[in-house]
Design a protein around this motif. Structure first.
Motif, mmCIF file in Angstrom:
data_model
loop_
_atom_site.group_PDB
_atom_site.id
_atom_site.type_symbol
_atom_site.label_atom_id
_atom_site.label_comp_id
_atom_site.label_asym_id
_atom_site.label_seq_id
_atom_site.Cartn_x
_atom_site.Cartn_y
_atom_site.Cartn_z
ATOM 1 N N LEU A 248 0.849 -1.193 0.000
ATOM 2 C CA LEU A 248 0.000 0.000 0.000
ATOM 3 C C LEU A 248 0.882 1.240 0.000
ATOM 4 C CD1 LEU A 248 -2.791 -0.933 2.609
ATOM 5 C CD2 LEU A 248 -2.820 -1.208 0.128
ATOM 6 N N THR A 249 0.604 2.156 -0.926
ATOM 7 C CA THR A 249 1.365 3.402 -1.006
ATOM 8 C C THR A 249 0.908 4.352 0.092
ATOM 9 O OG1 THR A 249 -0.212 4.428 -2.508
ATOM 10 C CG2 THR A 249 1.540 3.096 -3.505
ATOM 11 N N ALA A 250 1.662 5.444 0.233
ATOM 12 C CA ALA A 250 1.318 6.433 1.257
ATOM 13 C C ALA A 250 -0.076 7.007 1.013
ATOM 14 C CB ALA A 250 2.369 7.551 1.268
ATOM 15 N N GLU A 251 -0.412 7.271 -0.250
ATOM 16 C CA GLU A 251 -1.749 7.811 -0.554
ATOM 17 C C GLU A 251 -2.831 6.797 -0.208
ATOM 18 O OE1 GLU A 251 0.776 7.722 -2.566
ATOM 19 O OE2 GLU A 251 1.316 9.833 -2.907
ATOM 20 N N GLU A 252 -2.566 5.508 -0.490
ATOM 21 C CA GLU A 252 -3.549 4.476 -0.175
ATOM 22 C C GLU A 252 -3.714 4.323 1.335
ATOM 23 O OE1 GLU A 252 -3.161 1.482 -3.999
ATOM 24 O OE2 GLU A 252 -1.698 1.335 -2.390
ATOM 25 N N LEU A 253 -2.592 4.459 2.091
ATOM 26 C CA LEU A 253 -2.683 4.375 3.553
ATOM 27 C C LEU A 253 -3.536 5.497 4.123
ATOM 28 C CD1 LEU A 253 0.951 3.332 4.528
ATOM 29 C CD2 LEU A 253 -1.119 1.958 4.734
ATOM 30 N N LEU A 254 -3.404 6.701 3.566
ATOM 31 C CA LEU A 254 -4.234 7.814 4.015
ATOM 32 C C LEU A 254 -5.712 7.533 3.746
ATOM 33 C CD1 LEU A 254 -2.130 10.909 2.866
ATOM 34 C CD2 LEU A 254 -2.528 10.122 5.212
ATOM 35 N N MET A 255 -5.989 6.929 2.610
ATOM 36 C CA MET A 255 -7.370 6.652 2.239
ATOM 37 C C MET A 255 -7.968 5.569 3.127
ATOM 38 S SD MET A 255 -8.929 5.709 -1.502
ATOM 39 C CE MET A 255 -7.678 4.440 -1.723
ATOM 40 N N VAL A 256 -7.249 4.450 3.328
ATOM 41 C CA VAL A 256 -7.795 3.359 4.137
ATOM 42 C C VAL A 256 -7.793 3.707 5.614
ATOM 43 C CG1 VAL A 256 -7.055 1.661 2.429
ATOM 44 C CG2 VAL A 256 -5.575 2.162 4.370
ATOM 45 N N GLY A 257 -6.942 4.657 6.019
ATOM 46 C CA GLY A 257 -6.904 5.025 7.420
ATOM 47 C C GLY A 257 -8.102 5.833 7.863
ATOM 48 N N SER A 258 -8.840 6.418 6.905
ATOM 49 C CA SER A 258 -9.980 7.265 7.242
ATOM 50 C C SER A 258 -11.263 6.474 7.435
ATOM 51 C CB SER A 258 -10.185 8.320 6.148
ATOM 52 O OG SER A 258 -10.459 7.693 4.902
ATOM 53 N N GLN A 259 -11.279 5.197 7.087
ATOM 54 C CA GLN A 259 -12.485 4.398 7.228
ATOM 55 C C GLN A 259 -12.094 2.940 7.473
ATOM 56 O OE1 GLN A 259 -14.725 5.020 3.666
ATOM 57 N NE2 GLN A 259 -12.998 4.676 2.309
ATOM 58 N N SER A 260 -12.991 2.210 8.153
ATOM 59 C CA SER A 260 -12.651 0.849 8.568
ATOM 60 C C SER A 260 -12.711 -0.156 7.423
ATOM 61 C CB SER A 260 -13.592 0.399 9.686
ATOM 62 O OG SER A 260 -14.939 0.409 9.227
ATOM 63 N N LYS A 261 -13.526 0.119 6.414
ATOM 64 C CA LYS A 261 -13.614 -0.803 5.283
ATOM 65 C C LYS A 261 -14.015 -0.036 4.033
ATOM 66 C CE LYS A 261 -18.366 -2.141 6.495
ATOM 67 N NZ LYS A 261 -19.237 -3.277 6.852
ATOM 68 N N GLY A 262 -13.749 -0.627 2.877
ATOM 69 C CA GLY A 262 -14.088 0.028 1.618
ATOM 70 C C GLY A 262 -13.385 -0.655 0.461
ATOM 71 N N HIS A 263 -13.335 0.024 -0.673
ATOM 72 C CA HIS A 263 -12.655 -0.517 -1.846
ATOM 73 C C HIS A 263 -12.272 0.621 -2.774
ATOM 74 C CE1 HIS A 263 -16.711 0.023 -3.453
ATOM 75 N NE2 HIS A 263 -16.168 0.008 -4.678
ATOM 76 N N TYR A 264 -11.332 0.357 -3.655
ATOM 77 C CA TYR A 264 -10.915 1.328 -4.666
ATOM 78 C C TYR A 264 -10.229 0.564 -5.790
ATOM 79 C CZ TYR A 264 -6.368 0.794 -2.319
ATOM 80 O OH TYR A 264 -5.221 0.277 -1.781
ATOM 81 N N TYR A 265 -9.927 1.270 -6.864
ATOM 82 C CA TYR A 265 -9.283 0.660 -8.027
ATOM 83 C C TYR A 265 -7.893 1.259 -8.205
ATOM 84 C CZ TYR A 265 -13.928 -1.049 -9.248
ATOM 85 O OH TYR A 265 -15.143 -1.663 -9.240
ATOM 86 N N ARG A 266 -6.977 0.434 -8.684
ATOM 87 C CA ARG A 266 -5.642 0.934 -8.989
ATOM 88 C C ARG A 266 -5.082 0.135 -10.160
ATOM 89 N NH1 ARG A 266 -1.849 -1.451 -4.018
ATOM 90 N NH2 ARG A 266 -1.803 -3.624 -4.735
ATOM 91 N N SER A 267 -4.027 0.685 -10.763
ATOM 92 C CA SER A 267 -3.374 0.021 -11.889
ATOM 93 C C SER A 267 -2.018 -0.503 -11.427
ATOM 94 C CB SER A 267 -3.192 1.006 -13.049
ATOM 95 O OG SER A 267 -2.556 0.381 -14.132
ATOM 96 N N SER A 268 -1.768 -1.784 -11.722
ATOM 97 C CA SER A 268 -0.508 -2.409 -11.334
ATOM 98 C C SER A 268 -0.019 -3.276 -12.486
ATOM 99 C CB SER A 268 -0.705 -3.269 -10.077
ATOM 100 O OG SER A 268 0.487 -3.938 -9.725
#
Length: 605
Positions: A248-268
């Motif tokens: 998880l990148t720093a931006e993703e950590l900020l996003m998941v840290g604000s809520q207990s559960k969820g989902h998002y899309y990324r390119s890898s």
């Protein structure tokens, strides 16, 4: 342009080509529109269902693991504050009775929680009691010491830790890893926390964790990880070599840290992925699943291919069918055209073959009668009489059978019966009955005839929606001969089908019933359990039903103007005490109730 002009001229010279081209354009347009609408609706639903299913699987997996970890923590915490258990730990080596008692209790816990493979209660001097399987034999002493040191350093706080597994028969070769819960045991005193006297160590079964991972990942290309919520690094996964890897990148950590559960899309690695996450209680870990979006949309993509092929084959079959029908229709007309040309050349003895009993057959018979009459007139009267008879012939040619529509529907009925499609036959017969009812002279009908008209309409819609539509109709005995205006209830029945049933994925039921409210009044209820009316539109419809005149712009809303027109007809005929009321909610469905009198105050209305 010349090519288009040449094609246009070629088509204009033949009625057969015009009809065939018209059929092809209409069929192609209908097939394209239906497939286009069906594809986008269904494909989007399939994609949404795949994503929702994956998210639910992630949440269920997190809930399952969280429940097991909570059970372990609760069991350990119960003994953490147990004075008798502290006394047992201090004298573990000299208390065989206590050892037997606690071994039985812990064995029962391990038996009831298969995910726990081994429990170790140890003193600080090294004496310990082991309960469970032989998994602990695969944990090296140095790893056990590391876990003990961490537990002591936590000063009584329970911790979940990844634990390396070793194979003692292979010179300490690492074979995998699992999760362990460790908690130091502090002696209870009256004044302050006492010294640490031992450590509780719970080891989870690596096989159970592997099974949990397999169920969580679902597809062969999905991956599930336990991730440190603070650093974004892997705590546990299928492969021990991945432990400590940051996913998880720093931006993703900020996003998941604000809520207990969820989902998002990324390119890898050039591929889009769906990332779903859910917190594991107070462990500071996340259950993170990643799956390529192409895996989720695979069923929708397969559906797209099937839809395209079905569309292509349907179009080709429709073109062949259109050519066949056009040929069957045009061939008698071609013969009729040749007969007319023969008459133009003075050959009045031409006779056309009559092969059908439809309108074209009727025209052929009329043509033959016309030629016979002409021959008779030519041999009987002078030229003036011939001119007169020619006028009569032209009059015969211009006559139109008033039953043309009924006969046409009869042709469709006959053809569909010959080709084994009873649905088309049923539709044709129903339409003929509905048309005959609609154009009959009187504007007033009986309630049983009106209900029969509604039954015909619903039978046609049943063929359209198949299993997505069911209906029932009930007419209370004694109300059959009640006079009512024609087609009074038809708009409300159509609204129930078009706006309730057709917009519902699962379809539904339409129920129509007429019951007596007394000597002079009756009530007709039209109910469906399809898509309900939202609260805002319900309020708007109630205000609309109170208006005497339709507001500006209502003509653009067919369902609303139909409802307003029915309300206006009822109040005009029966007075303001009669009219329409409705209710709509998720639990009871949508019901329109129409209250009218059992007689018409003014038959002329």
């Amino acid at each position: 342009m010349r090519i288009l002009y040449a094609i246009s001229r070629y088509i204009d010279k033949s009625l057969y080509r015009k009809i065939l081209l018209s059929y092809l354009i209409i069929i192609a347009l209908i097939v394209f529109v239906l497939l286009f609408d069906f594809y986008f609706r269904t494909a989007n639903d399939l994609r949404a269902q795949a994503v929702d299913s994956h998210l639910r699987l992630t949440q269920q997996s997190a809930s399952t693991l969280n429940a097991n970890m909570t059970n372990v923590k609760s069991f350990a915490w119960n003994y953490f504050g147990d004075f008798d258990f502290h006394q047992f730990v201090r004298g573990m080596g000299t208390d065989p009775e206590g050892q037997s008692s606690y071994r039985g209790k812990i064995s029962n816990f391990v038996y009831n929680h298969p995910i726990v493979s081994n429990v170790v209660i140890s003193q600080l001097d090294g004496f310990s009691m082991r309960v469970g399987g032989l998994v602990s034999t695969l944990i090296a002493p140095s790893e056990m010491q590391r876990l003990t040191d961490v537990a002591i350093g936590a000063n009584g706080k329970g911790l979940w830790l990844p634990t390396d597994m070793y194979n003692p028969s292979a010179s300490g070769q690492q074979v995998g890893y699992t999760l362990s819960y460790v908690q130091a045991i502090r002696q209870i005193t009256l004044t302050s926390p006492g010294p640490i006297i031992g450590v509780m160590h719970f080891t989870l079964s690596s096989e159970s964790l592997e099974q949990w991972l397999a169920e969580s990942e679902g597809s062969r290309e999905g991956r599930t990880y336990l991730v440190d919520k603070e650093h974004g690094t892997i705590v546990y996964s299928r492969h021990a070599a991945e432990r400590g890897k940051r996913i998880l990148t720093a931006e993703e950590l900020l996003m998941v840290g604000s809520q207990s559960k969820g989902h998002y899309y990324r390119s890898s690695l050039g591929e889009n992925q769906l990332i779903a996450y859910d917190s594991l209680g107070h462990t500071g870990w996340l259950v993170v699943t990643e799956v390529p979006t192409r895996v989720l949309t695979e069923s929708a993509d397969n559906f797209t291919k099937r839809t395209i092929w079905i569309g292509v084959f349907t179009l080709l079959f429709s073109m062949l069918l259109a050519g066949f029908i056009s040929s069957r229709t045009i061939t008698p007309l071609k013969l009729l055209s040749k007969g007319m040309k023969a008459i133009e050349k003075g050959n009045y003895s031409v006779v056309l073959p009559v092969r059908t009993e439809d309108e074209i057959g009727y025209l052929s018979k009329s043509f033959n009668r016309m030629t016979r009459e002409i021959n008779r007139l030519i041999s009987k009267v002078y030229e003036s009489e011939i001119v007169k008879k020619n006028a009569e012939i032209k009059s015969l040619q211009s006559q139109i059978n008033p039953h043309f529509l009924y006969n046409t529907l009869g042709i469709i009925d006959s053809i569909s019966s010959l080709h084994g499609d009873e649905r088309v036959s049923l539709i044709s017969r129903s339409l003929a009955k509905m048309f005959r009812y609609n154009i009959s002279g009187n504007d007033v009908s009986k309630l049983d005839a009106e209900f029969q008209q509604i039954r015909l309409y619903l039978s046609i819609q049943k063929i359209r929606f198949d299993s997505r539509l069911d209906y029932t109709i009930y007419l209370e005995p004694g109300l059959e001969r009640v006079p009512i205006p024609k087609l009074l209830f038809q708009p409300l029945v159509e609204n129930s089908v078009n706006h309730g049933i057709s917009h519902s994925i699962d379809g539904g039921i339409v129920r129509i019933e007429a019951i007596s409210l007394g000597q002079d009044e009756l009530q007709v209820k039209i109910w469906n359990n399809g898509l309900v009316i939202d609260e805002e539109r319900q309020q708007w419809l109630r205000e609309l039903l109170q208006l005497e005149d339709a507001p500006a712009g209502l003509e653009q809303q067919q369902a609303s103007i139909g409802l307003h027109n029915v309300q206006s007809r009822i109040r005009m005929l029966y007075g303001p005490e009669c009219g329409i009321t409705f209710s709509s909610d998720e639990q009871y469905g949508t019901t329109f109730s129409i209250t009218i009198k059992t007689y018409l105050p003014d038959q002329e209305a």
